[in-house]
Design a protein around this motif. Sequence first.
Motif, mmCIF file in Angstrom:
data_model
loop_
_atom_site.group_PDB
_atom_site.id
_atom_site.type_symbol
_atom_site.label_atom_id
_atom_site.label_comp_id
_atom_site.label_asym_id
_atom_site.label_seq_id
_atom_site.Cartn_x
_atom_site.Cartn_y
_atom_site.Cartn_z
ATOM 1 N N LEU A 63 19.470 3.840 -13.969
ATOM 2 C CA LEU A 63 20.606 3.263 -13.373
ATOM 3 C C LEU A 63 19.774 2.466 -12.055
ATOM 4 C CD1 LEU A 63 24.104 5.108 -12.601
ATOM 5 C CD2 LEU A 63 24.007 2.861 -13.933
ATOM 6 N N ASP A 64 18.920 3.501 -11.325
ATOM 7 C CA ASP A 64 17.623 2.833 -10.140
ATOM 8 C C ASP A 64 16.166 1.944 -10.643
ATOM 9 O OD1 ASP A 64 17.163 5.112 -10.770
ATOM 10 O OD2 ASP A 64 16.758 6.136 -8.605
ATOM 11 N N GLY A 65 16.972 1.870 -11.790
ATOM 12 C CA GLY A 65 15.868 0.360 -12.548
ATOM 13 C C GLY A 65 14.285 1.431 -12.551
ATOM 14 N N PHE A 66 14.025 2.728 -13.199
ATOM 15 C CA PHE A 66 12.627 3.363 -13.572
ATOM 16 C C PHE A 66 12.523 4.007 -14.863
ATOM 17 C CE2 PHE A 66 13.539 4.526 -9.003
ATOM 18 C CZ PHE A 66 12.813 3.934 -8.163
ATOM 19 N N VAL A 67 11.683 3.759 -15.457
ATOM 20 C CA VAL A 67 11.356 3.996 -17.353
ATOM 21 C C VAL A 67 11.336 5.399 -16.961
ATOM 22 C CG1 VAL A 67 11.331 2.038 -17.396
ATOM 23 C CG2 VAL A 67 9.412 3.137 -17.096
ATOM 24 N N ALA A 68 10.609 6.019 -15.698
ATOM 25 C CA ALA A 68 9.677 7.198 -15.827
ATOM 26 C C ALA A 68 10.258 7.726 -14.763
ATOM 27 C CB ALA A 68 8.087 7.243 -16.335
ATOM 28 N N GLY A 69 10.201 8.651 -14.466
ATOM 29 C CA GLY A 69 10.477 9.447 -13.085
ATOM 30 C C GLY A 69 9.490 10.270 -12.346
ATOM 31 N N PRO A 70 9.525 10.852 -11.199
ATOM 32 C CA PRO A 70 7.838 10.621 -9.851
ATOM 33 C C PRO A 70 6.911 12.094 -10.773
ATOM 34 C CG PRO A 70 10.135 11.648 -9.112
ATOM 35 C CD PRO A 70 10.458 10.598 -10.347
ATOM 36 N N ASN A 71 5.602 11.797 -10.039
ATOM 37 C CA ASN A 71 4.637 12.709 -10.813
ATOM 38 C C ASN A 71 4.627 12.579 -12.558
ATOM 39 O OD1 ASN A 71 4.318 13.494 -7.933
ATOM 40 N ND2 ASN A 71 6.407 14.516 -8.211
ATOM 41 N N GLN A 72 3.908 11.789 -12.801
ATOM 42 C CA GLN A 72 3.867 11.689 -13.948
ATOM 43 C C GLN A 72 2.420 12.384 -13.920
ATOM 44 O OE1 GLN A 72 4.295 6.928 -14.383
ATOM 45 N NE2 GLN A 72 4.855 7.763 -16.091
ATOM 46 N N SER A 73 2.331 12.969 -15.532
ATOM 47 C CA SER A 73 1.012 14.330 -16.218
ATOM 48 C C SER A 73 0.942 14.306 -17.210
ATOM 49 C CB SER A 73 1.057 15.626 -15.318
ATOM 50 O OG SER A 73 2.651 16.334 -15.937
ATOM 51 N N PRO A 74 -0.126 14.583 -17.318
ATOM 52 C CA PRO A 74 -0.464 15.104 -19.121
ATOM 53 C C PRO A 74 0.764 15.928 -19.217
ATOM 54 C CG PRO A 74 -2.275 15.245 -17.973
ATOM 55 C CD PRO A 74 -1.210 15.212 -16.984
ATOM 56 N N ASP A 75 1.075 17.086 -18.611
ATOM 57 C CA ASP A 75 1.900 18.038 -18.599
ATOM 58 C C ASP A 75 3.950 17.012 -19.035
ATOM 59 O OD1 ASP A 75 0.284 19.786 -19.536
ATOM 60 O OD2 ASP A 75 0.633 20.653 -17.244
ATOM 61 N N LYS A 76 4.079 16.062 -18.463
ATOM 62 C CA LYS A 76 5.340 15.876 -17.594
ATOM 63 C C LYS A 76 4.300 13.484 -18.276
ATOM 64 C CE LYS A 76 7.901 19.274 -15.065
ATOM 65 N NZ LYS A 76 8.188 19.196 -14.369
ATOM 66 N N PRO A 77 4.487 13.659 -19.698
ATOM 67 C CA PRO A 77 4.341 12.040 -19.575
ATOM 68 C C PRO A 77 5.220 11.081 -19.111
ATOM 69 C CG PRO A 77 4.381 13.076 -21.916
ATOM 70 C CD PRO A 77 5.020 14.562 -20.363
ATOM 71 N N LEU A 78 6.892 11.137 -18.859
ATOM 72 C CA LEU A 78 7.541 10.326 -18.170
ATOM 73 C C LEU A 78 8.099 11.070 -16.912
ATOM 74 C CD1 LEU A 78 10.059 10.638 -21.076
ATOM 75 C CD2 LEU A 78 8.795 9.248 -20.463
ATOM 76 N N GLY A 79 7.584 11.920 -16.389
ATOM 77 C CA GLY A 79 7.333 12.306 -14.800
ATOM 78 C C GLY A 79 8.711 13.109 -14.701
ATOM 79 N N GLU A 80 8.896 13.982 -13.654
ATOM 80 C CA GLU A 80 9.982 14.265 -13.310
ATOM 81 C C GLU A 80 11.157 13.539 -14.024
ATOM 82 O OE1 GLU A 80 10.049 15.511 -9.460
ATOM 83 O OE2 GLU A 80 7.462 16.673 -9.705
ATOM 84 N N GLY A 81 12.302 14.303 -14.644
ATOM 85 C CA GLY A 81 13.265 13.715 -14.762
ATOM 86 C C GLY A 81 13.710 13.226 -15.858
ATOM 87 N N GLY A 82 11.975 12.135 -16.011
ATOM 88 C CA GLY A 82 12.194 11.246 -16.981
ATOM 89 C C GLY A 82 12.620 11.040 -18.679
#
Length: 198
Positions: free
Chosen positions: A12-31
Amino acid sequence: MSRVTCDLTVSLDGFVAGPNQSPDKPLGEGGESLHRWQFEEREASAAEIAGILEAGAYIMGRNMFAGPGSGPWDQEWRGWWGEEPPYHAPVFVLTHHQREPLAMEGGTTFHFVTDGIESALAQAREAAGDRDVAIAGGAQTARQYLSAGLMDELRLHISPVILGGGERLLDGVGDVTLEPIEARGTGLVTHVRYRVQR
């Protein structure tokens, strides 16, 4: 000439991936929560999923293929999707580092394009024939095609999630007008199709 489309799930706030993307979390936190509609409402969303996968060729950024990072390729890396990616068509990956084409099961071949978005689009159009070319993501790749006036239709799948940070889709795209041409939804997602105008 084939159309250029783009399907992306956004918060809803316009993000396609959450913060702190990494190889373990490619969609970031909450993505990962953005994509619940694809798995939990599969029957209700079958038409949208089929629409995403009907293109004749795809374009994606390096991060979508390999996750956050840069530098020379890890030649062992074959993407996130296993040996049979869902595309079943040629996929053109934007990158600064050369790599030989990677043929996978099911008809997907990843081609690595080092000479820019226009070149990737020309190659994808040739491969797609009279079928659409789909910008598969991520946000940076979609922004480049929007900013350059090279996208015809943007299909947003809006998830009722607030990520609060991460990779925002529409920052810096310039003077782009999105004309809504269709909207429908379920409990987990609202699907809106926009005609892209400049």
